[in-house]
Scaffold this motif. Structure first.
Motif, PDB file in Angstrom:
ATOM      1  N   ALA A  27     -14.944  -3.837  15.541  1.00 17.82           N
ATOM      2  CA  ALA A  27     -14.893  -4.998  16.178  1.00 17.82           C
ATOM      3  C   ALA A  27     -14.651  -6.076  15.210  1.00 17.82           C
ATOM      4  O   ALA A  27     -14.315  -7.180  15.642  1.00 17.82           O
ATOM      5  CB  ALA A  27     -15.895  -5.130  17.366  1.00 17.82           C
ATOM      6  N   GLY A  28     -15.743  -6.265  14.216  1.00 17.97           N
ATOM      7  CA  GLY A  28     -15.833  -7.296  13.329  1.00 17.97           C
ATOM      8  C   GLY A  28     -14.678  -7.440  12.336  1.00 17.97           C
ATOM      9  O   GLY A  28     -14.275  -8.690  12.395  1.00 17.97           O
ATOM     10  N   VAL A  29     -13.810  -6.296  12.322  1.00 20.84           N
ATOM     11  CA  VAL A  29     -12.541  -6.396  11.527  1.00 20.84           C
ATOM     12  C   VAL A  29     -11.462  -7.164  12.468  1.00 20.84           C
ATOM     13  O   VAL A  29     -10.624  -7.842  12.113  1.00 20.84           O
ATOM     14  CB  VAL A  29     -12.004  -5.020  11.279  1.00 20.84           C
ATOM     15  CG1 VAL A  29     -10.534  -5.100  10.596  1.00 20.84           C
ATOM     16  CG2 VAL A  29     -12.911  -4.629   9.617  1.00 20.84           C
ATOM     17  N   MET A  30     -11.601  -6.591  13.706  1.00 21.42           N
ATOM     18  CA  MET A  30     -10.715  -7.414  14.677  1.00 21.42           C
ATOM     19  C   MET A  30     -10.956  -8.972  14.745  1.00 21.42           C
ATOM     20  O   MET A  30      -9.791  -9.521  14.714  1.00 21.42           O
ATOM     21  CB  MET A  30     -10.682  -6.829  16.076  1.00 21.42           C
ATOM     22  CG  MET A  30     -10.289  -5.427  16.192  1.00 21.42           C
ATOM     23  SD  MET A  30     -10.668  -4.870  17.859  1.00 21.42           S
ATOM     24  CE  MET A  30     -10.344  -2.967  17.648  1.00 21.42           C
ATOM     25  N   ALA A  31     -12.218  -9.388  14.906  1.00 18.37           N
ATOM     26  CA  ALA A  31     -12.492 -10.567  15.157  1.00 18.37           C
ATOM     27  C   ALA A  31     -12.128 -11.263  13.684  1.00 18.37           C
ATOM     28  O   ALA A  31     -11.607 -12.661  13.893  1.00 18.37           O
ATOM     29  CB  ALA A  31     -13.984 -10.757  15.364  1.00 18.37           C
ATOM     30  N   ALA A  32     -12.494 -10.840  12.345  1.00 17.92           N
ATOM     31  CA  ALA A  32     -12.145 -11.435  11.197  1.00 17.92           C
ATOM     32  C   ALA A  32     -10.496 -11.833  11.189  1.00 17.92           C
ATOM     33  O   ALA A  32     -10.016 -12.757  10.625  1.00 17.92           O
ATOM     34  CB  ALA A  32     -12.595 -10.687  10.125  1.00 17.92           C
ATOM     35  N   ILE A  33      -9.592 -10.752  11.420  1.00 18.46           N
ATOM     36  CA  ILE A  33      -8.165 -10.917  11.403  1.00 18.46           C
ATOM     37  C   ILE A  33      -7.625 -11.995  12.257  1.00 18.46           C
ATOM     38  O   ILE A  33      -7.013 -12.544  11.893  1.00 18.46           O
ATOM     39  CB  ILE A  33      -7.533  -9.528  11.809  1.00 18.46           C
ATOM     40  CG1 ILE A  33      -7.860  -8.349  10.553  1.00 18.46           C
ATOM     41  CG2 ILE A  33      -6.091  -9.720  11.942  1.00 18.46           C
ATOM     42  CD1 ILE A  33      -7.479  -7.264  10.830  1.00 18.46           C
ATOM     43  N   HIS A  34      -8.183 -11.925  13.481  1.00 20.38           N
ATOM     44  CA  HIS A  34      -8.044 -12.977  14.373  1.00 20.38           C
ATOM     45  C   HIS A  34      -8.285 -14.511  14.140  1.00 20.38           C
ATOM     46  O   HIS A  34      -7.785 -15.419  14.165  1.00 20.38           O
ATOM     47  CB  HIS A  34      -8.346 -12.704  16.081  1.00 20.38           C
ATOM     48  CG  HIS A  34      -7.871 -13.822  16.839  1.00 20.38           C
ATOM     49  ND1 HIS A  34      -6.485 -13.633  17.216  1.00 20.38           N
ATOM     50  CD2 HIS A  34      -8.439 -14.753  17.630  1.00 20.38           C
ATOM     51  CE1 HIS A  34      -6.392 -14.663  18.287  1.00 20.38           C
ATOM     52  NE2 HIS A  34      -7.481 -15.227  18.446  1.00 20.38           N
ATOM     53  N   LEU A  35      -9.411 -14.658  13.377  1.00 23.20           N
ATOM     54  CA  LEU A  35      -9.993 -15.871  12.833  1.00 23.20           C
ATOM     55  C   LEU A  35      -9.107 -16.562  11.643  1.00 23.20           C
ATOM     56  O   LEU A  35      -8.712 -17.529  11.903  1.00 23.20           O
ATOM     57  CB  LEU A  35     -11.324 -15.510  12.144  1.00 23.20           C
ATOM     58  CG  LEU A  35     -12.537 -15.690  13.570  1.00 23.20           C
ATOM     59  CD1 LEU A  35     -13.989 -15.258  12.626  1.00 23.20           C
ATOM     60  CD2 LEU A  35     -12.470 -17.160  13.835  1.00 23.20           C
ATOM     61  N   ALA A  36      -8.877 -15.560  10.910  1.00 21.46           N
ATOM     62  CA  ALA A  36      -7.931 -15.950   9.642  1.00 21.46           C
ATOM     63  C   ALA A  36      -6.563 -16.145  10.307  1.00 21.46           C
ATOM     64  O   ALA A  36      -5.847 -17.287   9.744  1.00 21.46           O
ATOM     65  CB  ALA A  36      -7.857 -14.661   8.835  1.00 21.46           C
TER      66      ALA A  36
END
Length: 242
Positions: A27-36
């Protein structure tokens, strides 16, 4: 009893997060990608990002004449599952991930959970390609992978808890849940109802615009493809005598 894939905590201490580490990390990877992609990339950068990492079935068509254009087909059946079109899209998929990835990760561990997620995402992409090959549509979102985890969880979450008696102490021990066979799924009322509702709701998505006149931006093909892939895949990770 400590399930496979979990680490016992210190006595008297509760974990900060109730989700398995692997689920939280995904979930954190998904959130980080979307933030970037939202706050770092400009419009051109975002367009290039989608072009290179979203799943575009039209690449299959052009592969014969332009092999270089088809190279992203190597990774996009998997990478599309980490990209989302908006915060609402991301939050729905993360919540869905937390619900169904958690029992799978606790039963089998991080590796099998991630394998089911990404292989189911690829299966969902294949179903998506089968119906949108020439349309130019592209696929993003974790729903195919999470659908696979949903299908995997359906194989055991509705089964009764198995309780055994220790042969020496006589203590009653919770052994877990049986992994249902395909016939068992159809005989179990709750599992059967869940599967039927899942299939009907997703199969109805392409029909609804004919009735309402409004298109629905839901990749129902990825949901169905991922779901049935997960139902099939989970048996590969079941240990004999669990």
């Amino acid at each position: 009893m400590v399930e496979q894939g979990e680490t016992p905590g210190q006595p008297g201490r509760e974990p900060v997060f109730l989700l398995p580490i692997s689920v939280t990390a995904l979930a954190g990877v998904m959130a980080a990608i979307h933030l970037a992609s939202t706050f770092v990339l400009n419009q051109q950068g975002y367009n290039d990002f989608i072009l290179w990492f979203a799943f575009l079935p039209l690449r299959i068509v052009v592969a014969g004449s332009d092999l270089a254009a088809a190279v992203p087909l190597i990774w996009t059946p998997f990478s599309h599952a980490l990209i989302h079109g908006g915060w609402d899209h991301l939050l729905v998929n993360v919540a869905w991930l937390a619900i169904f990835a958690t029992p799978v990760a606790r039963r089998y561990g991080a590796g099998p959970m991630l394998a089911i997620f990404f292989v189911s995402a690829a299966a969902g992409a294949a179903f998506f390609a089968a119906t949108t090959l020439y349309s130019g549509a592209y696929l993003i979102g974790a729903s195919g992978g999470v659908s696979g985890l949903t299908g995997a969880a359906v194989r055991f979450i509705f089964q009764p808890v198995i309780v055994a008696q220790h042969p020496e102490t006589g203590e009653r021990m919770v052994m877990g849940r049986h992994l249902a066979g395909f016939g068992d799924l159809m005989r179990d009322a709750r599992a059967r109802t869940f599967i039927i509702i899942w299939v009907v709701l997703n199969a109805a998505v392409p029909v609804l615009p004919l009735l309402t006149g409004t298109a629905i931006g839901v990749a129902w093909q990825a949901h169905l493809g991922g779901f049935f892939a997960g139902i099939l895949l989970v048996g590969l990770f079941e240990r004999k005598g669990r």
